[in-house]
Enzyme design. Sequence first.
Site, mmCIF file in Angstrom:
data_model
loop_
_atom_site.group_PDB
_atom_site.id
_atom_site.type_symbol
_atom_site.label_atom_id
_atom_site.label_comp_id
_atom_site.label_asym_id
_atom_site.label_seq_id
_atom_site.Cartn_x
_atom_site.Cartn_y
_atom_site.Cartn_z
ATOM 1 N N GLY A 29 17.153 -0.442 8.696
ATOM 2 C CA GLY A 29 17.084 -0.759 10.120
ATOM 3 C C GLY A 29 18.192 -1.762 10.422
ATOM 4 O O GLY A 29 18.223 -2.844 9.821
ATOM 5 N N ASN A 34 17.577 -5.302 8.648
ATOM 6 C CA ASN A 34 16.237 -5.882 8.636
ATOM 7 C C ASN A 34 15.743 -5.905 7.188
ATOM 8 O O ASN A 34 15.587 -4.855 6.566
ATOM 9 C CB ASN A 34 15.357 -4.990 9.517
ATOM 10 C CG ASN A 34 13.892 -5.344 9.440
ATOM 11 O OD1 ASN A 34 13.497 -6.301 8.779
ATOM 12 N ND2 ASN A 34 13.076 -4.555 10.119
ATOM 13 N N GLY A 46 2.214 4.229 7.607
ATOM 14 C CA GLY A 46 3.406 3.493 8.038
ATOM 15 C C GLY A 46 3.178 1.988 8.010
ATOM 16 O O GLY A 46 2.054 1.509 7.835
ATOM 17 N N THR A 47 4.270 1.253 8.196
ATOM 18 C CA THR A 47 4.213 -0.201 8.027
ATOM 19 C C THR A 47 3.445 -0.909 9.151
ATOM 20 O O THR A 47 2.789 -1.921 8.898
ATOM 21 C CB THR A 47 5.637 -0.773 7.910
ATOM 22 O OG1 THR A 47 6.476 -0.134 8.885
ATOM 23 C CG2 THR A 47 6.226 -0.527 6.546
ATOM 24 N N GLN A 104 -5.497 -0.237 3.194
ATOM 25 C CA GLN A 104 -4.980 0.686 4.209
ATOM 26 C C GLN A 104 -5.452 2.077 3.783
ATOM 27 O O GLN A 104 -5.046 2.574 2.733
ATOM 28 C CB GLN A 104 -3.451 0.618 4.258
ATOM 29 C CG GLN A 104 -2.865 1.517 5.321
ATOM 30 C CD GLN A 104 -1.340 1.626 5.214
ATOM 31 O OE1 GLN A 104 -0.751 1.288 4.200
ATOM 32 N NE2 GLN A 104 -0.716 2.129 6.259
ATOM 33 N N ALA A 164 0.816 -1.222 0.000
ATOM 34 C CA ALA A 164 0.000 0.000 0.000
ATOM 35 C C ALA A 164 0.847 1.270 0.000
ATOM 36 O O ALA A 164 0.327 2.367 0.122
ATOM 37 C CB ALA A 164 -0.922 -0.004 1.224
ATOM 38 N N GLY A 165 2.184 1.123 -0.124
ATOM 39 C CA GLY A 165 3.060 2.295 -0.041
ATOM 40 C C GLY A 165 2.843 3.259 -1.203
ATOM 41 O O GLY A 165 2.224 2.917 -2.209
ATOM 42 N N HIS A 220 12.592 4.160 -35.192
ATOM 43 C CA HIS A 220 13.792 3.669 -35.871
ATOM 44 C C HIS A 220 15.022 4.536 -35.604
ATOM 45 O O HIS A 220 14.926 5.701 -35.307
ATOM 46 C CB HIS A 220 13.538 3.523 -37.376
ATOM 47 C CG HIS A 220 12.988 4.734 -38.034
ATOM 48 N ND1 HIS A 220 11.645 5.041 -38.012
ATOM 49 C CD2 HIS A 220 13.596 5.721 -38.710
ATOM 50 C CE1 HIS A 220 11.459 6.161 -38.680
ATOM 51 N NE2 HIS A 220 12.622 6.603 -39.095
HETATM 52 P P1 TTP Z 1 8.632 1.828 2.220
HETATM 53 O O1 TTP Z 1 9.706 1.349 1.301
HETATM 54 O O2 TTP Z 1 9.021 2.454 3.496
HETATM 55 O O3 TTP Z 1 7.683 2.847 1.460
HETATM 56 P P2 TTP Z 1 7.210 2.869 -0.041
HETATM 57 O O4 TTP Z 1 7.275 1.514 -0.640
HETATM 58 O O5 TTP Z 1 5.914 3.568 -0.106
HETATM 59 O O6 TTP Z 1 8.322 3.734 -0.795
HETATM 60 P P3 TTP Z 1 8.843 5.226 -0.577
HETATM 61 O O7 TTP Z 1 9.661 5.234 0.667
HETATM 62 O O8 TTP Z 1 9.665 5.422 -1.808
HETATM 63 O O9 TTP Z 1 7.671 6.172 -0.558
HETATM 64 O O10 TTP Z 1 7.636 0.656 2.551
HETATM 65 C C1 TTP Z 1 8.027 -0.649 2.891
HETATM 66 C C2 TTP Z 1 6.906 -1.582 2.532
HETATM 67 O O11 TTP Z 1 5.723 -1.290 3.258
HETATM 68 C C3 TTP Z 1 6.524 -1.512 1.078
HETATM 69 O O12 TTP Z 1 6.199 -2.832 0.651
HETATM 70 C C4 TTP Z 1 5.286 -0.643 1.070
HETATM 71 C C5 TTP Z 1 4.657 -0.935 2.400
HETATM 72 N N1 TTP Z 1 3.929 0.186 3.028
HETATM 73 C C6 TTP Z 1 2.572 0.097 3.188
HETATM 74 O O13 TTP Z 1 1.948 -0.886 2.774
HETATM 75 N N2 TTP Z 1 1.924 1.119 3.834
HETATM 76 C C7 TTP Z 1 2.571 2.213 4.304
HETATM 77 O O14 TTP Z 1 1.921 3.101 4.900
HETATM 78 C C8 TTP Z 1 3.991 2.301 4.094
HETATM 79 C C9 TTP Z 1 4.759 3.503 4.577
HETATM 80 C C10 TTP Z 1 4.620 1.262 3.470
#
Ligand code: TTP
Length: 394
Positions: free
Chosen positions: A136, A161, A83-84, A78, A8-9, A309
Site C-alpha cells: 500500500g 504502509n 481480511g485485516t 477471527q 490470524a492470517g 552425515h
Molecule cells: P497478509 O500478509 O495480507 O496475509 P497472510 O499473513 O495471511 O499471508 P498471505 O498473504 O501469504 O496469505 O496479512 C497481514 C497481517 O494481517 C498478517 O499479520 C496476518 C494478518 N491477517 C489476519 O489476522 N487476518 C486476516 O484475515 C488476514 C487476511 C490477515
Amino acid sequence: MQTVVLAAGSGTRMRPLTETQPKPTLPVAGRPLIGHALSGAAAAGASRFIIVVNPHTSAVEEAIGETVDGVPVEYVTQTEQRGTADAVAAALDALDPEPFVVLNGDSLYDEASLAKLYASTPAVGSFRVDNPSSYGVLTVTDGRVTDVVEKPTDPESNLINAGGYALPTEVQQWLDVPESERGELEFTDVLLRVCETFDVTPVSFDRWLDVGRPWDLLAANEWKTPEVEPTIEGTVDDDATLSGNVHVAPGATVRSGVVIDGPAYIDTGATVGPNAYIRGTTYVGPDAKVGHAVEVKNSVLMAGATVGHLSYVGDSILGCDTNLGAGTKIANLRHDGQPVQLTVKGERVSTGRRKFGVVLGAGAKTGINTSLNAGLTLSPGAATTPGEVVTRDR
Ligand code: TTP
C-alpha cells in the site's frame, strides 16, 4: 497503549512451512517470529496485548503464553480469514474505549521506530522500499498522510504502509468496511477514513521487514540473530571452535571438531557434530541434529530436523522433523548467476538472492545421496529415493 496484534492470517505465500503451523510461530533467532514484535511493542509502551488468532490452531497461544516482558496477553479468534479490517474487528469486544495500536504479527520492527509510533497517535508506520507496487503506497502532503493506494501499477512514491497504526478511539466504530476488489475486508479502507478525518503522521521506520515469503524468514534470522547475546549455556567440546556471535542454549551439545562461524543460534537439545561446519547466519532448532561432517550455511533448521552425515545444506529452510539422508546435497546457486526463483502461490518468483537453496515442509525426508536443485520446495511428508536428483517441487 492497548495493542492489537494480527496473527490470524493463512500465510499462503509461506507454504509449505505454514501448512503445519501458523506463520507467526516460525522461528527467528530462537523465538517465534511474533515474539519480536511483541517485545518491541512492550518496550515501546504497550500496556496490554490482544492477539487475533486463527481458530484452527492454538500454536500462537502455546508459543507466547499469558505475558510478554511483563505485559499481559489476551487472545481473540477471527472466525474466518476475511481480511485485516475483519481481524481488527475481532478484537473489538476486548478493546477498552481508548486509543489503540495495531501491528502485524508477521513483521519485524526496530524498537526505536515502534517507540516513535506509540508517541504519535494518530500515526501510520511507513517504510521506503524498492518494490512499492507490492504494498500500500502512501501519499504524504505537508507532513500528513492524505492517501493510500493498494498495490499500484504506477506508484507515486516508494513510501509504503508498514502495517503499524496508532489510532484514536473513534476508529473502533469504523471497522465495518465493504469488501474490496480483492474480496477482502481491508484495513486500508479504515485507514483512508482516518486520513480524511485526522492529521495522520507518517512515522518513518528505520528498519522493518514483512515476513511473507520463505526467503524473508532467512532475512528475519539474518536481522535478529546477531542481536542475541552470545552465550554458551549448553555443552561445547574443548575441541570445537566457535567464533563470532554464537548462542548455545541450555541442553544443546556441540561436539568435537565442530567449527561454528557465527552468528548462529543452537537451540535447546540440538546436537552438532562431530566435525560439522556451521557458517553464515544459521539457526539450529530445538532437538535438531547436524551429523558428522555436515556443512550448514545460512539456513534455518526447525525443531527436530536431522541432517545426516556428509550432507550440505545452504541458504535453506528445513521444516520441523525433516530428515536428510546421508550425503544429501542442496544446490544454492544457478549457473547463470541470476537470483534463484521459488514457486509462490503457483508462480515462479525471484527470491532476489543469488544464493538460495530449498524449503522443506515438516516431516519431508530425503534418501541417501539425494541432490535437491536450488529453488524447490518439498511438501510436508514428501520423500525422495536414494540417489535421486530432484529438480521440481513435490
Ligand atoms: P497478509 O500478509 O495480507 O496475509 P497472510 O499473513 O495471511 O499471508 P498471505 O498473504 O501469504 O496469505 O496479512 C497481514 C497481517 O494481517 C498478517 O499479520 C496476518 C494478518 N491477517 C489476519 O489476522 N487476518 C486476516 O484475515 C488476514 C487476511 C490477515
